[in-house]
Design an enzyme around this catalytic site. Structure first.
Site, PDB file in Angstrom:
ATOM      1  N   GLY A 219      27.393 -10.041  -9.911  1.00  0.00           N
ATOM      2  CA  GLY A 219      28.107  -9.466  -8.780  1.00  0.00           C
ATOM      3  C   GLY A 219      29.437  -8.827  -9.117  1.00  0.00           C
ATOM      4  O   GLY A 219      30.188  -8.462  -8.224  1.00  0.00           O
ATOM      5  N   GLY A 221      29.764  -6.009 -10.642  1.00  0.00           N
ATOM      6  CA  GLY A 221      29.650  -4.556 -10.577  1.00  0.00           C
ATOM      7  C   GLY A 221      29.122  -3.917 -11.844  1.00  0.00           C
ATOM      8  O   GLY A 221      29.413  -2.755 -12.113  1.00  0.00           O
ATOM      9  N   GLU A 438      36.341 -38.121   4.259  1.00  0.00           N
ATOM     10  CA  GLU A 438      37.026 -36.839   4.084  1.00  0.00           C
ATOM     11  C   GLU A 438      38.542 -37.017   4.133  1.00  0.00           C
ATOM     12  O   GLU A 438      39.280 -36.341   3.406  1.00  0.00           O
ATOM     13  CB  GLU A 438      36.581 -35.830   5.149  1.00  0.00           C
ATOM     14  CG  GLU A 438      35.103 -35.438   5.075  1.00  0.00           C
ATOM     15  CD  GLU A 438      34.678 -34.907   3.711  1.00  0.00           C
ATOM     16  OE1 GLU A 438      35.526 -34.369   2.972  1.00  0.00           O
ATOM     17  OE2 GLU A 438      33.485 -35.052   3.369  1.00  0.00           O
ATOM     18  N   HIS A 441      39.728 -37.956   0.677  1.00  0.00           N
ATOM     19  CA  HIS A 441      39.900 -36.781  -0.190  1.00  0.00           C
ATOM     20  C   HIS A 441      41.202 -36.067   0.155  1.00  0.00           C
ATOM     21  O   HIS A 441      41.993 -35.708  -0.718  1.00  0.00           O
ATOM     22  CB  HIS A 441      38.758 -35.776   0.035  1.00  0.00           C
ATOM     23  CG  HIS A 441      37.436 -36.167  -0.559  1.00  0.00           C
ATOM     24  ND1 HIS A 441      37.277 -36.483  -1.877  1.00  0.00           N
ATOM     25  CD2 HIS A 441      36.185 -36.230  -0.003  1.00  0.00           C
ATOM     26  CE1 HIS A 441      35.987 -36.737  -2.119  1.00  0.00           C
ATOM     27  NE2 HIS A 441      35.299 -36.602  -0.982  1.00  0.00           N
TER      28      HIS A 441
HETATM   29  P1  ADP Z   1      26.042  -6.997 -11.091  1.00  0.00           P
HETATM   30  O1  ADP Z   1      25.112  -5.952 -11.581  1.00  0.00           O
HETATM   31  O2  ADP Z   1      27.251  -7.175 -11.956  1.00  0.00           O
HETATM   32  O3  ADP Z   1      25.400  -8.303 -10.790  1.00  0.00           O
HETATM   33  P2  ADP Z   1      26.261  -5.209  -8.912  1.00  0.00           P
HETATM   34  O4  ADP Z   1      26.742  -3.995  -9.586  1.00  0.00           O
HETATM   35  O5  ADP Z   1      24.812  -5.238  -8.593  1.00  0.00           O
HETATM   36  O6  ADP Z   1      26.651  -6.496  -9.720  1.00  0.00           O
HETATM   37  O7  ADP Z   1      27.121  -5.443  -7.621  1.00  0.00           O
HETATM   38  C1  ADP Z   1      26.539  -5.706  -6.376  1.00  0.00           C
HETATM   39  C2  ADP Z   1      27.308  -5.008  -5.298  1.00  0.00           C
HETATM   40  O8  ADP Z   1      28.600  -5.560  -5.167  1.00  0.00           O
HETATM   41  C3  ADP Z   1      27.520  -3.556  -5.611  1.00  0.00           C
HETATM   42  O9  ADP Z   1      26.496  -2.788  -5.108  1.00  0.00           O
HETATM   43  C4  ADP Z   1      28.815  -3.235  -4.910  1.00  0.00           C
HETATM   44  O10 ADP Z   1      28.583  -2.849  -3.595  1.00  0.00           O
HETATM   45  C5  ADP Z   1      29.548  -4.546  -4.909  1.00  0.00           C
HETATM   46  N1  ADP Z   1      30.542  -4.555  -5.986  1.00  0.00           N
HETATM   47  C6  ADP Z   1      30.537  -5.326  -7.082  1.00  0.00           C
HETATM   48  N2  ADP Z   1      31.614  -5.089  -7.840  1.00  0.00           N
HETATM   49  C7  ADP Z   1      32.308  -4.123  -7.221  1.00  0.00           C
HETATM   50  C8  ADP Z   1      33.522  -3.443  -7.514  1.00  0.00           C
HETATM   51  N3  ADP Z   1      34.236  -3.702  -8.620  1.00  0.00           N
HETATM   52  N4  ADP Z   1      33.939  -2.496  -6.644  1.00  0.00           N
HETATM   53  C9  ADP Z   1      33.240  -2.233  -5.537  1.00  0.00           C
HETATM   54  N5  ADP Z   1      32.097  -2.840  -5.198  1.00  0.00           N
HETATM   55  C10 ADP Z   1      31.626  -3.780  -6.022  1.00  0.00           C
HETATM   56 ZN    ZN Z   2      33.231 -36.519  -0.802  1.00  0.00          ZN
END
Ligand code: ADP
Ligand code: ZN
Ligand code: MG
Length: 619
Positions: A219, A221, A438, A441
């Site tokens: 995630g 990018g 809780e 904690h």
């Molecule tokens: P990865 O391939 O690293 O798992 P992705 O490129 O598939 O991640 O990212 C998933 C979505 O998250 C992208 O389509 C985008 O919309 C959003 N995203 C992730 N990183 C960024 C970033 N640096 N800027 C803008 N959007 C991002």
């Molecule tokens: Zn706990």
């Protein structure tokens, strides 16, 4: 990311053409089939002469040396077990005059024709042709149908897929859409320049960059950056998920790789993008079930293709992975994926930038403060932030609002961090125990000096948990000092200790706390040298997933003796953490009671409420 649809568009008109053709053929041949020559019996010459003399023949046709004739009445032929009214007889080359004379004498009509008799190959062909055509058409149609219905995986359509898979894309993504990630963008900038004008580099004999490996947590990018690179350079983009290479058919992975590289070279300058490289690029000969043949062949083919690039091929191979540690070292060799671009989880500034990119889509209310949201979401990836904005928009839509408010973001974040709220009826005594747990904690987190600030405590069931104490770091950390971890252990075990101190017994509610705490303590002891008895020795167990390979085959590299010391040190660490928690709870017992009853009433307490409750308790 969606690949191009491997199915060619359906050609309905073609289907109709075929059907019309089939019907026309049938209509054409039906009449000739109706007056197809009736079956004939083969009569020896002598028998024919005998029957002729007996006056049993009604008419004859002479074709070359073959006689085709009819009986006056159908005759039974026991050998063939049926009746015939027609016969065929081969005439000898000589002495036919007598026969002709006999025919004339009996007044039997004689016709003389050229060519072959009715059972000759031509007639057979003519009579079977429609059926053959029909079968061919039927087979062809069934193939088409099979292909259409089987989608992917049908044995028939697999050649077709090989051909149509690599339809190139021309992404229009730009670097502006990739927010944050300035380092990574700077590193790939050079590739953009190369791809825009490869000749400029070739002229001075510069070797083309070959393979670039994008590494980073999910995630962040990676896929997005790859597309943006192609978009910025304006070149053809051939995306391919590595797991798609692996197919049930042996050898297809490798042949796909060949095909992919061939297509990309033909359409240079271009980018080949292999997503999730680790699913094929894992160290060879590792994992369960011996070597995964298909995977290895595919990997070998990728390596061979990358080695086979000529200097002037303007093709760059990009690959993405979140497990660079399991990749085969051969992939990293110079000339292959020798450039590494790391994408990190975004820092606060990066998060603001990413939020800005994605917030463009939605109408924000005036009270939304993106930097503040970014501050409250440490550890969120780009994909998480995108999801946060989407969840907030959904929340606003559910409330029938035209704009997305700050409150929507709070709800969305809680939902992402804690899971969705769950309705679950909890009996009062259990609820009391939950509140005690809780509050334990919370109290310990509040009083220990090296903990993350409290954010929220709740006994409303969310996701998989019944309640939760949530802390939010002020800023992200990249390393953690020992005292932070020790305090964290005490906070983790405090829920259970509070139950023991206030209710006289512990419960199963601490299951996950103990699990987490033990894992942390074990890492402190066996990896980070935070215990005197063990010292600065790496004694970690293999943490590899058994199906991922590599470390699995290796034996534990510590002795039984070491294992015993580790276990002892871990237990001591956990027990001393419990003691710290217990002491704090005993010291601040009154405030804890107060917190418990407040939590039981309100069910959810925010930072301000917690602070207020614990502070006023002091006065
Ligand atoms: P990865 O391939 O690293 O798992 P992705 O490129 O598939 O991640 O990212 C998933 C979505 O998250 C992208 O389509 C985008 O919309 C959003 N995203 C992730 N990183 C960024 C970033 N640096 N800027 C803008 N959007 C991002
Ligand atoms: Zn706990
Ligand atoms: Mg990806």
């Amino acid at each position: 990311m969606s690949n191009t649809d491997p199915q060619p568009p359906q050609k309905l008109p073609l289907n109709w053409v075929v059907w019309t053709l089939a019907v026309a053929l049938m209509l054409y041949y039906l009449p000739s089939m109706r007056d197809r020559p009736e079956p004939a019996v083969k009569l020896p010459y002598s028998e024919f002469k005998m029957l002729l003399r007996e006056g049993q023949i009604s008419s004859v046709t002479l074709r070359g040396s073959e006689l085709d004739g009819k009986f006056i009445t159908p005759r039974m032929f026991p050998e063939q077990r049926r009746q015939y009214s027609r016969f065929l007889t081969q005439l000898p080359d000589f002495g036919n005059e007598a026969i002709l004379a006999e025919l004339e004498e009996q007044n039997i009509p004689l016709e003389v024709k050229e060519g072959h008799d009715a059972s000759s190959s031509k007639v057979i062909l003519l009579s079977y042709l429609p059926w053959i055509m029909f079968m061919i058409i039927l087979f062809w149609l069934s193939r088409r149908t099979l292909r259409n219905f089987s989608g992917r995986g049908g044995a028939f359509d697999f050649d077709k897929r090989l051909e149509t898979q690599f339809i190139c894309q021309k992404p229009d993504t730009t670097f502006d859409e990739v927010a944050g990630q300035t380092n990574a963008k700077r590193e790939v900038q050079e590739l953009v320049e190369y791809l825009r004008d490869p000749d400029r580099f070739h002229r001075v004999g510069a070797l083309a960059p070959r393979g670039v490996l994008l590494m980073g947590p999910p995630g962040t990018g990676k896929t997005l950056l790859a597309r943006a690179l192609a978009g910025e350079a304006g070149v053809n983009f051939y995306p391919m998920s590595a797991s798609e290479f692996i197919e049930v058919f042996v050898g297809v992975g490798a042949s796909r790789v060949r095909q992919l590289f061939k297509t990309a070279k033909e359409n240079a300058p271009s980018i080949i993008f292999i997503d999730e490289l680790d699913s094929v690029g894992r160290t060879r000969g590792a994992g369960y079930g011996g070597g995964h043949d298909e995977r290895e062949q595919t990997l070998n083919q990728i390596l061979a293709e990358m080695d086979g690039f000529a200097g002037h091929d303007a093709v760059i191979v990009l690959a993405a992975t979140n497990r660079p540690d399991v990749l085969d070292p051969a992939l990293m060799r110079p000339g292959r994926f020798d450039r590494h671009v790391t994408l990190d989880l975004p820092d606060q500034e990066g998060r603001v930038a990413i939020l800005k990119v994605h917030a463009k889509r939605i109408p924000l209310a005036d009270d939304v403060n993106l930097p503040q949201i970014a501050a409250g979401t440490p550890g969120f990836s780009g994909a998480d932030l995108k999801n946060l904005i989407n969840e907030a928009a959904i929340q606003a839509a559910r409330e029938n609002r035209d704009h997305v408010h700050s409150l929507d973001f709070d709800i969305a974040r809680d939902k992402i961090i804690m899971g969705a709220e769950r309705t679950l009826i909890i009996p009062p005594d259990e609820k009391h125990r939950l509140a005690v747990h809780e509050s334990g904690h919370t109290l310990v987190a509040y009083y220990l000096p090296n903990t993350d600030p409290l954010y929220k405590v709740s006994i409303v069931p969310h996701g998989r948990s019944l309640g939760g104490t949530h802390q939010m770091p002020l800023q992200e950390r990249h390393t953690y000092p020992e005292e932070y971890l020790r305090d964290k252990l005490a906070v983790m075990l405090a829920g259970r200790i509070a139950e023991r101190e206030l209710l006289g017994s512990v419960s199963t509610g601490a299951d996950d706390d103990i699990h987490q705490a033990t894992g942390l303590a074990r890492a402190m002891v066996s990896r980070w040298g935070m215990s005197k008895e063990v010292g600065p020795v790496d004694l970690r167990d293999s943490e590899e997933h058994p199906f991922l390979g590599r470390e699995m085959a290796q034996p534990h590299h510590h002795s039984e003796f070491s294992a015993e010391i580790i276990d002892k040190a871990v237990r001591e660490l956990l027990v001393s953490s419990e003691t710290i928690a217990a002491e704090l709870i005993r010291t601040h017992r009154e405030r804890l009671d107060k917190l418990v009853s407040l939590l039981e009433r309100s069910e959810t307490l925010h930072k301000a409420q917690i602070d207020e409750c614990l502070q006023t308790g002091a006065s």
